[in-house]
Scaffold this motif. Structure first.
Motif, PDB file in Angstrom:
ATOM      1  N   CYS A  54       0.822  -1.220   0.000  1.00 48.34           N
ATOM      2  CA  CYS A  54       0.000   0.000   0.000  1.00 48.34           C
ATOM      3  C   CYS A  54       0.854   1.268   0.000  1.00 48.34           C
ATOM      4  O   CYS A  54       0.319   2.374  -0.063  1.00 48.34           O
ATOM      5  N   GLY A  55       2.176   1.125   0.107  1.00 47.07           N
ATOM      6  CA  GLY A  55       3.041   2.304   0.025  1.00 47.07           C
ATOM      7  C   GLY A  55       3.597   2.783   1.354  1.00 47.07           C
ATOM      8  O   GLY A  55       4.241   3.826   1.413  1.00 47.07           O
ATOM      9  N   LYS A  56       3.360   2.031   2.430  1.00 44.67           N
ATOM     10  CA  LYS A  56       3.826   2.469   3.764  1.00 44.67           C
ATOM     11  C   LYS A  56       5.342   2.641   3.789  1.00 44.67           C
ATOM     12  O   LYS A  56       5.853   3.674   4.189  1.00 44.67           O
ATOM     13  N   SER A  57       6.044   1.603   3.382  1.00 42.78           N
ATOM     14  CA  SER A  57       7.508   1.668   3.452  1.00 42.78           C
ATOM     15  C   SER A  57       8.073   2.602   2.392  1.00 42.78           C
ATOM     16  O   SER A  57       8.984   3.380   2.669  1.00 42.78           O
ATOM     17  N   VAL A 294      -5.937  -6.617  -3.031  1.00 42.53           N
ATOM     18  CA  VAL A 294      -5.408  -5.323  -3.467  1.00 42.53           C
ATOM     19  C   VAL A 294      -5.050  -5.448  -4.958  1.00 42.53           C
ATOM     20  O   VAL A 294      -4.426  -6.432  -5.357  1.00 42.53           O
ATOM     21  N   PRO A 295      -5.467  -4.476  -5.804  1.00 42.21           N
ATOM     22  CA  PRO A 295      -5.129  -4.556  -7.232  1.00 42.21           C
ATOM     23  C   PRO A 295      -3.616  -4.640  -7.440  1.00 42.21           C
ATOM     24  O   PRO A 295      -2.839  -4.197  -6.600  1.00 42.21           O
ATOM     25  N   GLY A 296      -3.207  -5.221  -8.567  1.00 42.78           N
ATOM     26  CA  GLY A 296      -1.777  -5.353  -8.881  1.00 42.78           C
ATOM     27  C   GLY A 296      -1.119  -3.994  -9.024  1.00 42.78           C
ATOM     28  O   GLY A 296      -1.789  -2.986  -9.275  1.00 42.78           O
ATOM     29  N   PRO A 297       0.214  -3.969  -8.904  1.00 41.72           N
ATOM     30  CA  PRO A 297       0.930  -2.689  -8.914  1.00 41.72           C
ATOM     31  C   PRO A 297       0.833  -1.934 -10.241  1.00 41.72           C
ATOM     32  O   PRO A 297       1.018  -0.723 -10.280  1.00 41.72           O
ATOM     33  N   LEU A 298       0.529  -2.659 -11.339  1.00 41.27           N
ATOM     34  CA  LEU A 298       0.436  -1.970 -12.628  1.00 41.27           C
ATOM     35  C   LEU A 298      -0.995  -1.557 -12.959  1.00 41.27           C
ATOM     36  O   LEU A 298      -1.244  -0.857 -13.928  1.00 41.27           O
TER      37      LEU A 298
END
Ligand code: SF4
Length: 345
Positions: A54-57, A294-298
């Motif tokens: 989700c972008g935390k790190s 969660v949708p894929g990163p692309l």
């Protein structure tokens, strides 16, 4: 983006403004962080929570110049540190990753404790040498004073026989002890800001509590700001002052810890809380799961990124328009069409 303003503005240590982290790959553009904004204050712990990816790190690595090529960033990360720049905030994204300025801030005024100390610590250097290196880079202490300070730090994080342990290698320590050493290294220069990235994952519950108590004790002494990155909501309940919930690279809800647990507003936060043991939100005491993945990163989801999984999605609205991130009362800032018209992207 907006966040409540109050008389704590003076105590802001770090401020993310519309941060984006992207990786242009042959397969397409991976958007790891998609416009995250938050502030973290002196002497507080802000927890970043959300599912993996989700972008935390990534949002935290951006602050200390750890985004590796071909990754790129945009937005602002303002560091308010009176010791530099005459009291004016410094935009950390204006520095090259390995510039002199970034190296002087990273590990000095801003520190990070990583999830896996075995990979973060050098296996071929003695523990003492690794603490000494940080002190040598970031302080004016002479060799003898650095040795004294390193032993003080080891004792402070609860490692007995510090002078003897100074000469040992990381493989000679247990997992909990290695994490204590990471904390000693991170805190060697009394940072204004500490990122703790899953600092207790993989440790047993007793050691986990000791490590988190240690960070809290050191925070009391130094008044540093802490961003605690974790997927463990029980850890959040015990240790955070405020919570930012991230989903697909964005912050979708931000509130104080009590409000997040007792009256979450965003459907994703509500679903997360229903999955916590002992949560008053759990139906009939049964833990809930969040439907879908969660949708894929692309993948680029139109409208609200949570709409394919959301039980409350409004057809024709949520799948079309991105909700704005806005305060809905004096406690909660949220990005959801259920709480207003929403004039997002
Ligand atoms: Fe659900 Fe719509 Fe709110 Fe997104 S904006 S969380 S889809 S109700």
């Amino acid at each position: 983006m907006s966040e409540h303003t109050d008389d704590r503005e003076r105590d802001v240590v770090l401020e993310l403004r519309d941060l984006h982290v992207e990786y242009p790959l042959d397969e397409g553009l991976v958007r790891a962080v998609r416009g995250a904004s938050y502030k973290v204050y002196r002497d507080e712990t802000l927890a970043l929570v959300g599912e993996s990816g989700c972008g935390k790190s990534q949002s935290s690595y951006a602050a200390i110049g750890l985004i590796q090529p071909p990754g790129r960033t945009r937005g602002q990360i303002l560091f308010h540190d009176d010791r530099d720049n005459g009291g004016e905030p410094i935009d950390l994204l204006s520095f090259e990753r390995n510039s002199r300025q970034m190296r002087s801030i990273r590990g000095g005024r801003i520190a990070m404790v990583f999830q896996e100390p075995m990979t973060a610590l050098s296996p071929v250097h003695r523990i003492g040498q690794q603490i000494d290196e940080v002190l040598r880079l970031h302080t004016d202490l002479d060799k003898e004073a650095r040795f004294t300070r390193a032993c003080e730090l080891l004792a402070q994080v609860g490692i007995p026989d510090a002078e003897q342990r100074y000469r040992q290698y990381s493989f000679e320590f247990s997992g909990g002890m290695r994490q204590r050493i990471m904390i000693a290294i991170a805190l060697a220069c009394r940072p204004a800001m500490l990122f703790a990235d899953e600092p207790t994952t993989g440790l047993d519950v007793t050691i986990q509590a000791q490590i988190l108590d240690l960070i809290a004790d050191l925070q009391k002494q130094t008044k540093m700001a802490v961003v605690l990155i974790t997927h463990d909501l029980a850890v959040v309940a015990e240790n955070a002052d405020r919570v930012a919930v991230m989903y697909l690279g964005r912050i979708v809800e931000l509130a104080d810890v009590k409000t997040i647990y007792l009256s979450p507003r965003h459907p994703y936060t509500i679903a997360l809380m229903r999955s916590v043991i002992g949560s008053p939100l759990a139906d009939d005491g049964r833990l809930a799961t969040i439907r879908g993945t969660v949708p894929g990163p692309l993948e680029d989801v139109p409208g609200c990124p949570f709409h394919p999984r959301c039980e409350k999605a409004i057809p024709g609205v949520c799948n079309v328009r991105m909700p704005a991130f806005r305060p809905i009362d004096d406690k909660t800032t949220v990005a959801c069409h259920l709480y207003g018209d929403g004039d997002g992207e």
